[in-house]
Design a protein around this motif. Structure first.
Motif, PDB file in Angstrom:
ATOM      1  N   GLY A  52       6.183   3.758  -0.757  1.00 59.45           N
ATOM      2  CA  GLY A  52       6.448   2.333  -0.885  1.00 59.45           C
ATOM      3  C   GLY A  52       5.683   1.507   0.123  1.00 59.45           C
ATOM      4  N   ARG A  53       5.889   0.207   0.045  1.00 57.62           N
ATOM      5  CA  ARG A  53       5.192  -0.731   0.914  1.00 57.62           C
ATOM      6  C   ARG A  53       6.060  -1.111   2.107  1.00 57.62           C
ATOM      7  NH1 ARG A  53       4.287  -5.351  -2.549  1.00 57.62           N
ATOM      8  NH2 ARG A  53       6.074  -4.453  -3.591  1.00 57.62           N
ATOM      9  N   VAL A  54       5.407  -1.224   3.254  1.00 49.67           N
ATOM     10  CA  VAL A  54       6.109  -1.595   4.474  1.00 49.67           C
ATOM     11  C   VAL A  54       6.463  -3.080   4.388  1.00 49.67           C
ATOM     12  CG1 VAL A  54       6.010  -1.626   6.992  1.00 49.67           C
ATOM     13  CG2 VAL A  54       4.797   0.168   5.708  1.00 49.67           C
ATOM     14  N   VAL A  97      -1.960   0.325   6.431  1.00 56.29           N
ATOM     15  CA  VAL A  97      -0.536   0.137   6.175  1.00 56.29           C
ATOM     16  C   VAL A  97      -0.383  -0.550   4.820  1.00 56.29           C
ATOM     17  CG1 VAL A  97       1.598  -0.919   7.014  1.00 56.29           C
ATOM     18  CG2 VAL A  97      -0.126  -0.103   8.663  1.00 56.29           C
ATOM     19  N   ALA A  98       0.269   0.136   3.876  1.00 58.04           N
ATOM     20  CA  ALA A  98       0.565  -0.478   2.578  1.00 58.04           C
ATOM     21  C   ALA A  98       1.603  -1.558   2.852  1.00 58.04           C
ATOM     22  CB  ALA A  98       1.084   0.559   1.594  1.00 58.04           C
ATOM     23  N   ALA A 135      -2.972  -3.409   0.042  1.00 57.32           N
ATOM     24  CA  ALA A 135      -2.011  -3.575  -1.052  1.00 57.32           C
ATOM     25  C   ALA A 135      -1.375  -2.247  -1.463  1.00 57.32           C
ATOM     26  CB  ALA A 135      -2.685  -4.226  -2.253  1.00 57.32           C
ATOM     27  N   GLU A 136      -2.159  -1.193  -1.546  1.00 57.06           N
ATOM     28  CA  GLU A 136      -1.671   0.122  -1.985  1.00 57.06           C
ATOM     29  C   GLU A 136      -2.463   1.214  -1.279  1.00 57.06           C
ATOM     30  OE1 GLU A 136       0.828   0.680  -4.178  1.00 57.06           O
ATOM     31  OE2 GLU A 136       1.092  -1.408  -4.775  1.00 57.06           O
ATOM     32  N   LEU A 137      -1.820   2.376  -1.136  1.00 58.80           N
ATOM     33  CA  LEU A 137      -2.484   3.560  -0.606  1.00 58.80           C
ATOM     34  C   LEU A 137      -2.304   4.704  -1.600  1.00 58.80           C
ATOM     35  CD1 LEU A 137      -1.483   3.316   3.155  1.00 58.80           C
ATOM     36  CD2 LEU A 137      -3.796   3.190   2.217  1.00 58.80           C
ATOM     37  N   PRO A 138      -3.117   5.764  -1.477  1.00 56.75           N
ATOM     38  CA  PRO A 138      -2.994   6.894  -2.399  1.00 56.75           C
ATOM     39  C   PRO A 138      -1.570   7.443  -2.446  1.00 56.75           C
ATOM     40  CG  PRO A 138      -4.975   7.115  -1.087  1.00 56.75           C
ATOM     41  CD  PRO A 138      -4.209   5.957  -0.509  1.00 56.75           C
ATOM     42  N   LEU A 139      -1.131   7.791  -3.636  1.00 53.86           N
ATOM     43  CA  LEU A 139       0.176   8.402  -3.875  1.00 53.86           C
ATOM     44  C   LEU A 139       1.341   7.524  -3.439  1.00 53.86           C
ATOM     45  CD1 LEU A 139      -0.684  12.046  -2.732  1.00 53.86           C
ATOM     46  CD2 LEU A 139      -0.915  11.042  -5.010  1.00 53.86           C
ATOM     47  N   ALA A 140       1.086   6.229  -3.287  1.00 50.39           N
ATOM     48  CA  ALA A 140       2.095   5.248  -2.844  1.00 50.39           C
ATOM     49  C   ALA A 140       2.568   5.497  -1.415  1.00 50.39           C
ATOM     50  CB  ALA A 140       3.264   5.187  -3.818  1.00 50.39           C
TER      51      ALA A 140
END
Length: 153
Positions: A52-54, A97-98, A135-140
């Motif tokens: 998820g996103r921070v 950091v997502a 906005a996004e990183l691999p594998l969420a």
């Protein structure tokens, strides 16, 4: 002065197995007296425990712990390539950091990785750094850490 391995033992830290690449790359490469790691996700036993996103699904405090885990994975990649005891200085950490919209605490999150380097290497762990919101990183994954270190022959 103790070796890096001895310092890890003193701190009760065991390096994990090197995370298997999730695409077409290697975990780390050496050029001259430097080792550069690929971006390392906070895998524990081959899986992401948190996604998820921070600032939304993940708190900044949780993400700082995840950055520490990702940094341990980066050290494991260095260890597998040249041996952790050859590290003479941490040169740079790049932290991704997502981030949820409006989240601006990326430096605090990446401190999880930076503080670990200080614990292990002391003054030789002081490093240059980038903390970047994406906005996004691999594998969420919530965080991804890259490490550049100087090594001896």
């Amino acid at each position: 002065m103790s070796t890096v391995s001895e310092r890890l033992d003193e701190l009760g830290i065991t390096l994990p197995a090197v995370a298997a690449p999730v695409a077409a790359y290697v975990p780390a490469v050496r050029t001259g007296n430097q080792v550069w790691t690929s971006g390392q996700l906070p895998f524990i036993d081959g899986a992401l425990g948190t996604t998820g996103r921070v600032g939304a699904e993940v708190t900044a405090e949780e993400a700082a712990d995840l950055a520490r885990t990702a940094a341990l994975n980066a050290l494991a990649a260095v260890d597998a390539l040249v041996g952790v005891d050859k590290i003479t200085r941490v040169l740079k950490i790049v932290g991704f950091v997502a981030s949820a919209e409006g989240f601006t605490g990326q430096p605090t999150v990446v401190n999880g990785a930076s503080n670990l380097m200080g614990e292990i290497f002391g003054e030789a762990g002081a490093h240059a750094r980038s903390a970047v919101g994406v906005a996004e990183l691999p594998l969420a994954a919530p965080v991804e850490i890259e490490l550049i270190v100087e090594v001896s022959d």
